[in-house]
Design a protein around this motif. Sequence first.
Motif, PDB file in Angstrom:
ATOM      1  N   ILE A  98       0.861  -1.182   0.000  1.00 55.36           N
ATOM      2  CA  ILE A  98       0.000   0.000   0.000  1.00 55.36           C
ATOM      3  C   ILE A  98       0.901   1.237   0.000  1.00 55.36           C
ATOM      4  N   PRO A  99       0.761   2.126  -0.982  1.00 58.48           N
ATOM      5  CA  PRO A  99       1.672   3.274  -1.089  1.00 58.48           C
ATOM      6  C   PRO A  99       1.658   4.141   0.170  1.00 58.48           C
ATOM      7  N   LEU A 100       2.846   4.579   0.579  1.00 56.55           N
ATOM      8  CA  LEU A 100       2.955   5.407   1.776  1.00 56.55           C
ATOM      9  C   LEU A 100       2.226   6.740   1.598  1.00 56.55           C
ATOM     10  N   ASN A 101       2.238   7.277   0.371  1.00 54.60           N
ATOM     11  CA  ASN A 101       1.543   8.553   0.165  1.00 54.60           C
ATOM     12  C   ASN A 101       0.036   8.383   0.308  1.00 54.60           C
ATOM     13  N   LEU A 102      -0.507   7.211  -0.076  1.00 48.66           N
ATOM     14  CA  LEU A 102      -1.932   6.954   0.106  1.00 48.66           C
ATOM     15  C   LEU A 102      -2.265   6.841   1.589  1.00 48.66           C
ATOM     16  N   MET A 103      -1.414   6.185   2.365  1.00 46.96           N
ATOM     17  CA  MET A 103      -1.618   6.094   3.810  1.00 46.96           C
ATOM     18  C   MET A 103      -1.597   7.486   4.448  1.00 46.96           C
ATOM     19  N   ALA A 104      -0.673   8.334   4.008  1.00 46.91           N
ATOM     20  CA  ALA A 104      -0.574   9.686   4.554  1.00 46.91           C
ATOM     21  C   ALA A 104      -1.797  10.519   4.179  1.00 46.91           C
ATOM     22  N   GLU A 105      -2.246  10.390   2.934  1.00 39.99           N
ATOM     23  CA  GLU A 105      -3.438  11.128   2.496  1.00 39.99           C
ATOM     24  C   GLU A 105      -4.683  10.660   3.246  1.00 39.99           C
ATOM     25  N   MET A 106      -4.749   9.349   3.500  1.00 38.48           N
ATOM     26  CA  MET A 106      -5.894   8.821   4.229  1.00 38.48           C
ATOM     27  C   MET A 106      -5.910   9.352   5.656  1.00 38.48           C
ATOM     28  N   LYS A 107      -4.746   9.468   6.270  1.00 36.04           N
ATOM     29  CA  LYS A 107      -4.711  10.014   7.624  1.00 36.04           C
ATOM     30  C   LYS A 107      -5.192  11.465   7.637  1.00 36.04           C
ATOM     31  N   MET A 108      -4.864  12.234   6.607  1.00 34.16           N
ATOM     32  CA  MET A 108      -5.326  13.625   6.544  1.00 34.16           C
ATOM     33  C   MET A 108      -6.845  13.683   6.410  1.00 34.16           C
ATOM     34  N   VAL A 109      -7.415  12.761   5.638  1.00 34.70           N
ATOM     35  CA  VAL A 109      -8.875  12.690   5.528  1.00 34.70           C
ATOM     36  C   VAL A 109      -9.487  12.365   6.886  1.00 34.70           C
ATOM     37  N   VAL A 110      -8.905  11.400   7.573  1.00 31.53           N
ATOM     38  CA  VAL A 110      -9.396  10.989   8.894  1.00 31.53           C
ATOM     39  C   VAL A 110      -9.377  12.165   9.866  1.00 31.53           C
ATOM     40  N   GLU A 111      -8.278  12.884   9.909  1.00 29.44           N
ATOM     41  CA  GLU A 111      -8.175  14.023  10.817  1.00 29.44           C
ATOM     42  C   GLU A 111      -9.233  15.075  10.492  1.00 29.44           C
TER      43      GLU A 111
END
Length: 299
Positions: free
Chosen positions: A40-53
């Motif tokens: 799973i791409p690290l940038n996708l994980m980071a973007e998902m965390k921003m959505v969550v926040e």
Amino acid sequence: MEETIIPLVDFEKISEELECKKLREACEKWGCFRIINHSIPLNLMAEMKMVVEALLDLPMEIKKNNKDVIAGSGYMAPSVVNPFYEALGLYDLGSSHALQEFCSQLNVTPHQREIMEAYGKAIHDLAVKIGVKMAESLGIMDADFEEWPCQFRINKYNFTPEAVGSLGVQLHTDSGFLTILQDDENVGGLEVMNNSGSFVSVPPFHGTLLANLGDIAQVWSNGRFCNVKHRVQCNEATTRFSIATFMLGPREGNVEAPAEAVDHDHPRLYQPFIYDDYRKLRVSKKMSTGEALELLRLA
């Protein structure tokens, strides 16, 4: 509390005999493991965390629009039991209708939805792959988890100075088969119980995911795999976010161990049951750490 490091499983090497053995041992002895090289791409994980926040920072009146589909699948406000914890939920991650409903409830932007769709597909595909490899480690070669529904839960811990030393979430097991957790890469607090009853800290590990086995994994494996007890401890006054995807159980039919997991030395341990009935049993009996499985054990 012990400082033992929980097992690491490299999913780039998961087809190799040694890595498959490590996976099985982790499932048998721990009920959890860290996933490295999960694709799973690290940038996708980071973007998902921003959505969550962003979603968990919405006004309370909007978050309350996130309604239950099954009990406990929608918005969870801070409670007497877990006063520092709140969460939003999406039941049936693979359903475009369910995703649309979730997005409508929370005024999700098109860009946020795009990220959620990409992340949801990637994490669902990984959950299926993990389930298949868990089955193969037991010699079960035709397991199919593709249609098992997944529940998505995004979590926020509002840890204040007064909260330090308290629990963010009480000790529990997950009711489903498999949980994949993207924990906070900056803030620790997750603890799992090992098979001797001691708590082991699970510190942040950037770029990895954590897999937890739930009650259904114990039943499905005919008792070979264990359901891990875990909790979240407040160690510092800060905000902690995590993203959990729960693969629950069969969409149709019973939860039961495949025939390959049952033999003379391993008689069937649990009566067949419907996952949703089991989930309701846990709630009605207020059994949050797997005790309800004993009510379904065969004599």
